[in-house]
Design a protein around this motif. Structure first.
Motif, short mmCIF file in Angstrom:
data_model
loop_
_atom_site.label_atom_id
_atom_site.label_comp_id
_atom_site.label_asym_id
_atom_site.label_seq_id
_atom_site.Cartn_x
_atom_site.Cartn_y
_atom_site.Cartn_z
N SER A 610 0.84 -1.21 0.00
CA SER A 610 0.00 0.00 0.00
C SER A 610 0.87 1.25 0.00
N THR A 611 1.94 1.23 0.81
CA THR A 611 2.83 2.39 0.87
C THR A 611 3.56 2.58 -0.45
N VAL A 617 6.61 4.29 -5.60
CA VAL A 617 8.02 3.85 -5.59
C VAL A 617 8.03 2.33 -5.62
N PRO A 618 9.16 1.72 -6.00
CA PRO A 618 9.22 0.25 -6.05
C PRO A 618 9.10 -0.37 -4.66
N LEU A 619 8.71 -1.65 -4.67
CA LEU A 619 8.67 -2.46 -3.46
C LEU A 619 9.84 -3.41 -3.50
N LYS A 640 1.19 -8.25 -10.79
CA LYS A 640 -0.12 -8.18 -11.46
C LYS A 640 -1.01 -7.12 -10.80
N ALA A 641 -0.77 -6.88 -9.51
CA ALA A 641 -1.54 -5.87 -8.80
C ALA A 641 -1.07 -4.45 -9.09
N GLY A 642 -0.03 -4.34 -9.92
CA GLY A 642 0.47 -3.01 -10.27
C GLY A 642 1.59 -2.53 -9.39
N VAL A 643 2.13 -3.41 -8.53
CA VAL A 643 3.23 -3.03 -7.65
C VAL A 643 4.55 -3.28 -8.38
N ARG A 644 5.42 -2.27 -8.41
CA ARG A 644 6.74 -2.44 -9.01
C ARG A 644 7.64 -3.16 -7.99
N SER A 699 -5.64 -1.82 -6.09
CA SER A 699 -4.88 -1.20 -7.17
C SER A 699 -5.74 -1.02 -8.40
N GLY A 700 -6.55 -2.05 -8.68
CA GLY A 700 -7.43 -1.96 -9.85
C GLY A 700 -8.46 -0.88 -9.69
#
Length: 702
Positions: A610-611, A617-619, A640-644, A699-700
């Protein structure tokens, strides 16, 4: 009998004080154990040391312990305690409680004074024939006029003990619901009206002619005008001095004491009794910006008055109370007195509240609270004895009435307003006050307004792309001293909470600037974590964000595997180590999360993701020390959830999120604060697939 030597008198007084203090503390503690205010036990202790118990034993022990020639010296100490108590009563009177409730408060107060006063006067018509002769301490007798007897009986039936009422509200947390706030407003109005009425009655009884009454009342009005128009503005210098020095100095306290004693002397010279001067000086003490000052004044004065002086007053009162002397006729009179006292107060307050459309349960609770009399009643009764309008038996019956009406308040409230209903109403009132809705909620505990601005920014980051979402800013001021025993201290507490809430609103604007809903809540407590857990429950918080070590007393230790917060706190708790700069100064590196498949690990992954999404920013994924890393499917699910997602990089993260049970985690430094995540009930119930699905859904939606 020859006068005692001065040294023997002093020794006797010291012995009596020691005996009084021991029994008062023991009985006060016993009263608290059975759910009653400590003052009830202390009053009973004073009665037991008189003819009721000690005097009934062989050897005339009450006279042996308190000889007639020693009692005047004890009486001086008792009256000094009474002066300090009346100042504290005045200090607690705050008509700002009425704001927004003026019509209901005035209606209930007037009804709860006028009906019992009228019934008391009617009862006096029946009782006066049996109590029309006053016997002084020297054995001399004088007739008791019907007018004086009836007026004092009416006032005694009308009084409400504001300190006892406020203490009951504070202990039951009822001041946080509308009924409690209304009770405070009604009691404040009742206090002012009842004491003014008593001043008029004293003037009527003390004066020998109609002209004398007019003179006393005129001088009283002039005295009040001087106090409000001259003395009150001058007292603002105390607030200025306190803000400059940061503490209550001996000179400031001496100034307050001089003012109390001088006001008491003026009132006595006018002819309206010294207690009114002390009460009025408390009323004109500054309120605005003076919460901390008044807290310190109450703490200092109670250390003397509660421990030493007021118990002496209870004994002086108890020496005039002889329960054993009540015969069958007296029992019947007591029943009538209780009937008038209870029905007059209860029916008057209840009917007025219902007429103002207060619900039945709340109207019943309000009427029960207004029926408390306590120590305030003893003050009036002692004035009646000093004015020669209450004989010994009538005084005893009225003291019993004061004890019964006070002791019945808490048990009756348990029946009318059960704790489960009160808890429900508190939660509803808090949600309404903070404007909370059904939304993703982060509660952030603020301790230092300047230092914790970064903590508030982090709370907004933890929200990520959750919508709707809200951030609740709370500050719990730890009570460094025990609660006052006689005065409730509730008025100063509420003023301090309002001041803190105003300070929190500056941080709330920081939240609103990020497009989130912000609410503020302030508390004053001896158990900070219990307050946070209560707030988290009423706001249905998803996350509680707090600095590591917050809420622990100095040098307190927490055993391994235990947490300082109660198990009832169902949201995930995130503790922060390291310094958090302002949003403009925070490094924009990736958010790192320590991988762990436990409940704490799933919660840490959710919050880190979430942050990452909120900061764009990337995870950065890291493996827990000595544990197997997450499956590749988890990494794929995050992407797939849009997290880098970054793996295997050495980039310095701006934030490290780790599960509480992750083993060895590197120490926080100025560049990389560490968040330790303790999973709440909701995060514990989700498996990894549900956690990833939740991240993907948010995210969606974003």
């Amino acid at each position: 009998m020859e006068p005692r030597p001065v040294a023997e008198i002093i020794a006797y007084v010291f012995l009596d004080l020691a005996v009084i203090m021991v029994l008062a503390r023991l009985m006060g503690r016993l009263a608290r154990r059975v759910g009653q205010p400590a003052v009830i036990g202390e009053i009973v202790a004073g009665i037991l040391l008189g003819p009721t118990l000690l005097g009934a034993l062989p050897g005339d022990l009450d006279t042996l312990l308190f000889p007639p020639d020693i009692r005047p010296f004890l009486n001086v100490l008792a009256q000094l305690g009474l002066v300090l108590f009346m100042f504290l009563i005045g200090l607690e009177v705050d008509l700002s409680f009425m704001r927004g409730r003026e019509k209901v408060a005035v209606s209930v107060s007037l009804a709860s004074i006028l009906l019992p006063f009228a019934l008391g006067v009617l009862l006096a018509a029946y009782l006066h024939g049996q109590h029309d002769v006053f016997t002084g301490a020297d054995g001399s007798t004088s007739p008791i006029s019907f007018a004086g007897f009836a007026l004092f009986l009416g006032v005694a039936m009308s009084i409400t003990a504001f300190p006892v009422l406020a203490r009951i509200l504070a202990e039951r947390q009822m001041h946080r619901v509308p009924t409690g706030a209304l009770a405070l407003a009604c009691a404040a109005v009742d206090d002012v009206l009842a004491w003014c009425l008593l001043a008029v009655v004293v003037a009527i009884v003390a004066a020998s002619s109609f002209g004398g009454v007019v003179l006393i009342l005129s001088l009283s009005v002039v005295f009040a005008l001087v106090m409000f128009l001259v003395v009150k503005p001058l007292l603002r210098v105390l607030v200025t001095q306190y803000e400059r020095l940061g503490q209550l100095t001996p000179e400031m306290l001496a100034g307050v004491l001089i003012g109390i004693l001088a006001s008491a002397w003026v009132a006595e010279e006018i002819g309206i009794h010294f207690i009114f001067g002390a009460f009025l000086f408390g009323v004109v003490m500054p309120r605005k910006g003076a919460a901390r000052l008044n807290h310190e004044i109450v703490d200092r004065l109670e250390q003397v008055s509660v421990l030493l002086l007021l118990p002496v007053f209870f004994v002086v009162t108890g020496l005039n109370v002889d329960v054993g002397a009540i015969d069958l006729t007296g029992v019947g009179e007591l029943a009538l007195i209780l009937l008038v006292a209870i029905s007059g107060k209860f029916l008057g307050a209840y009917a007025a509240a219902r007429a103002q459309k207060v619900p039945k349960r709340q109207a019943g609770a309000l009427a029960t609270l207004m029926n408390t009399r306590g120590l305030t009643e003893l003050v009036i009764l002692n004035i009646g004895v000093q004015q020669g309008v209450l004989d010994g038996e009538m005084f005893t019956l009225m003291v019993i009435m004061a004890l019964v009406t006070t002791a019945m308040a808490s048990p009756l409230l348990d029946l009318i307003y059960p704790q489960r209903v009160l808890d429900r109403d508190i939660a509803a009132a808090e949600r309404a006050e903070m404007g909370l809705t059904d939304a993703y909620t982060v509660v952030v505990v603020v301790d230092d307004l300047d230092r914790d601005a970064g903590l508030v920014d982090l709370a907004c980051d933890l929200v990520g792309r959750e919508r709707p979402a809200q951030v609740v800013l709370t500050r719990v001021v730890r009570r460094s001293r025990p609660k006052p025993e006689v005065s409730s201290g509730l008025g100063a507490d509420l003023e301090l909470m309002a001041t803190v809430a105003g300070e929190l609103r500056t941080l709330a604007r920081q939240v609103e600037a990020r497009g989130l809903t912000a609410s503020v809540a302030s508390r004053f407590s001896e158990d900070p974590w219990a307050e946070v857990a209560d707030l988290a429950g009423s706001s249905d918080a998803d996350v509680v964000l707090v600095r590591s070590g917050w809420g622990l007393a100095e040098h307190a230790l927490v055993a391994d595997g235990e947490t300082p917060w109660p198990a009832s706190l169902h949201g995930s708790v995130v503790t922060v180590s390291g310094e958090l700069g302002s949003a403009a100064l925070q490094p924009q590196g990736p958010v790192a999360v320590v991988q762990d498949g436990s409940a704490d690990g799933r919660a840490a992954l959710r919050l880190a993701a979430s942050t990452s999404l909120g900061r764009t920013v990337p995870l950065q994924l890291r493996e827990a020390d000595g544990r197997r890393g997450l499956k590749r499917s988890v990494t794929d699910g995050l992407r797939k959830a849009g997290v880098r997602v970054e793996t295997g990089t050495t980039t310095l993260p701006s934030l490290l999120v780790a599960p509480a049970g992750a083993g060895l985690v590197p120490a926080a430094d100025d560049l990389t604060p560490i968040l330790l995540v303790h999973a709440g009930r909701a995060d514990s119930d989700r498996d990894m697939d549900e956690t990833l699905a939740g991240i993907a859904g948010r995210s969606g939606a974003a």
